[in-house]
Design an enzyme around this catalytic site. Sequence first.
Site, short mmCIF file in Angstrom:
data_model
loop_
_atom_site.label_atom_id
_atom_site.label_comp_id
_atom_site.label_asym_id
_atom_site.label_seq_id
_atom_site.Cartn_x
_atom_site.Cartn_y
_atom_site.Cartn_z
N HIS A 101 0.88 -1.17 0.00
CA HIS A 101 0.00 0.00 0.00
C HIS A 101 0.92 1.22 0.00
O HIS A 101 1.97 1.20 0.64
CB HIS A 101 -0.83 0.13 1.28
N ASP A 104 2.26 2.10 3.37
CA ASP A 104 3.19 1.14 4.02
C ASP A 104 4.63 1.57 3.78
O ASP A 104 5.48 1.45 4.65
CB ASP A 104 3.12 -0.27 3.39
N GLU A 268 -9.06 -13.50 -1.41
CA GLU A 268 -8.32 -13.81 -0.18
C GLU A 268 -9.01 -14.94 0.56
O GLU A 268 -10.22 -14.90 0.81
CB GLU A 268 -8.21 -12.57 0.71
N HIS A 271 -11.04 -14.05 3.71
CA HIS A 271 -12.24 -13.26 3.43
C HIS A 271 -13.37 -14.17 2.97
O HIS A 271 -14.54 -13.91 3.25
CB HIS A 271 -11.95 -12.20 2.38
N ASP A 309 -5.71 -13.57 9.49
CA ASP A 309 -4.61 -13.52 8.51
C ASP A 309 -3.42 -14.41 8.89
O ASP A 309 -2.27 -13.94 8.94
CB ASP A 309 -4.12 -12.07 8.33
C1 XLS Z 1 -7.54 -6.43 4.44
C2 XLS Z 1 -7.16 -6.64 3.05
C3 XLS Z 1 -6.07 -5.72 2.51
C4 XLS Z 1 -5.99 -5.77 1.01
C5 XLS Z 1 -5.21 -4.67 0.40
O1 XLS Z 1 -8.25 -7.22 5.07
O2 XLS Z 1 -6.80 -7.98 2.91
O3 XLS Z 1 -4.86 -5.99 3.11
O4 XLS Z 1 -5.45 -6.98 0.56
O5 XLS Z 1 -5.70 -3.42 0.76
CA CA Z 2 -5.94 -9.07 1.21
CA CA Z 3 -7.34 -10.06 5.50
#
Ligand code: XLS
Ligand code: CA
Ligand code: CA
Length: 437
Positions: A101, A104, A268, A271, A309
Site C-alpha cells: 500500500h 506502508d 483472499e 475473506h 490472517d
Molecule cells: C484487508 C485486506 C487488505 C488488502 C489490500 O483485510 O486484505 O490488506 O489486501 O488493501
Molecule cells: Ca488481502
Molecule cells: Ca485479511
Amino acid sequence: MSEFFPGVSRIQYEGPDSKNPLAFKHYNADEKVGNKTMRDHLRFAVCYWHTFKGLGSDPFGPGTIIREYNNSSDPMAVAEMTLRAAFEFFSKLGVGFWCFHDRDIAPEADDLATTNERLDKIVGLAKSLQKQTGVKLLWGTANLFSHRRYMAGAATNPSPYVFAHAAAQVKKAMTVTKELGGAGYVFWGGREGYDTLLNTDMKRELDHLGRFLNMAVEYKQKIGFKGQFYIEPKPKEPTKHQYDFDAGACYAFLQKYGLVEHFKMNIEANHATLAGHTFQHELEFAAANGILGSIDANRGDLLLGWDTDQFPTDLYDCTMAMYTVLKSGGFKTGGLNFDAKVRRQSIEPVDLFHAHIGGMDAFARGLKIAQKMVADKTFEKVVKERYQGWDTLFGRKIERGKATFDELEAYTLKNGEPAVQSGRQEMLENILNEYIR
Ligand code: XLS
Ligand code: CA
Ligand code: CA
C-alpha cells in the site's frame, strides 16, 4: 551496508527428508510441474504491510515485536531502512514479487504534496532495489482506510471532499505502481460499507463507488498503465457490512457499473471464510465467470470470528485452490501473495522466514497434488459423466435456448419419471484423500 537478517542466508531447496527448518522441503523453484516451473506457476509475493509494518498488535493490545529497522525517530529513515530490509528478505527467501500500500512504504505527511514527495523518494529507492534484486511488483494499492478522514469510507464517504482526496491518492498510487512496473493494481474497499443504515444512503454510496472505479479506469487509460485491475472481496471488518461482500456481490457490482471488462478478482482465503464460503468456492465462482485474477494466500481461524490472517498451512485448502487455478489455465498477471502475519508471540525476525517457508511449501505440495489430479482427469471424468445428459441432442437443445416449456412438458408426459444417479460424494472424498499424502 549491514544486514537486517544476519545469520539467515538464501533459503535452499533440500527436499522432503531435510530436517533444516530454514530450507524448502517441497518448493523447488526450477522444478517443472506439468509444463511450467514451480516459480512460474506459483508467482509468490510477500506483502509489505504485515511482514514489515505489522508488529503484532491485535484488538486487545499493541504490538509485541521490535524490529531493528524501526530504530529511528525520523520516519523517512525508518521507511528507507524498512525497504532495504524488505528487499534483503525477498532475496533471501527467493520470491519473485512483492505487494504494498502507498502508506506502508512511505509515511503520510501533513499535506498531500509533501506526502507525495516522500512517496516519490521511496519509490525511487524501490526502483533501484527492484533492479538490483530482480524482484518485481505483483500489485500496488492505496490505503484508503487507516487515516481518520476515511472513517466513513473513501469513495462511499458522505463528503465529496473526502471522495476527492481518495481520488488524488489513488491517482498517485496508480502512477507509482506503473513506475515500478506493477503487474496489477488492487482495490479493496477497506471502509466502503456502513456501520449503521440509520445514517446511510446505500444507493448513493454504491453509485459513488461505481463512479470512482470508472474514474480509475479512465485514468489508467490516460497514463497507459497496462497492469490488471483487481477488486478484492471482503464481507465485513472494519465495517459491519462491506459492499464488496464476496465474489458474487463484486461481480454483480462490476456488471451494473460497466466495469467487468476492466477488472478481475483478487481472492483472499480468509475473506471467503468470513463470508461463509470456502476459499475454493470463491475461486471457483471467479473462474466460472472468467474473472479469477490473483490470490491473497492466508487462512482464518474458524474459532475466532475475525480476520486473523494466518499463514496458509492447510494442505486441503492449498490443493483445492491450486486445482481451481490450474483448471482455469493458471495465473497470468496474478500470483500468490502472502497477505498473512506472524502471531503476536512470534517476535523474532527468523519467524518471518519460518512463516513464509511453510506457506510456500504448503502451496508447492498443493500444486503438485493438483497437477496430478488434473493429469489423471479423475474428477474431471466424474463431472463429465455426471452431466452427460447435457451432451445429448436433448440436453444441447435446452442449453442452446432452442427448447420451450411446452416441449419439455410433452417429453416428460411421454417418457415418465427421469432416472436418478448417486453423487458418490464419499467415494470422491476417499479418492481425494489418496491424492493428499
Ligand atoms: C484487508 C485486506 C487488505 C488488502 C489490500 O483485510 O486484505 O490488506 O489486501 O488493501
Ligand atoms: Ca488481502
Ligand atoms: Ca485479511
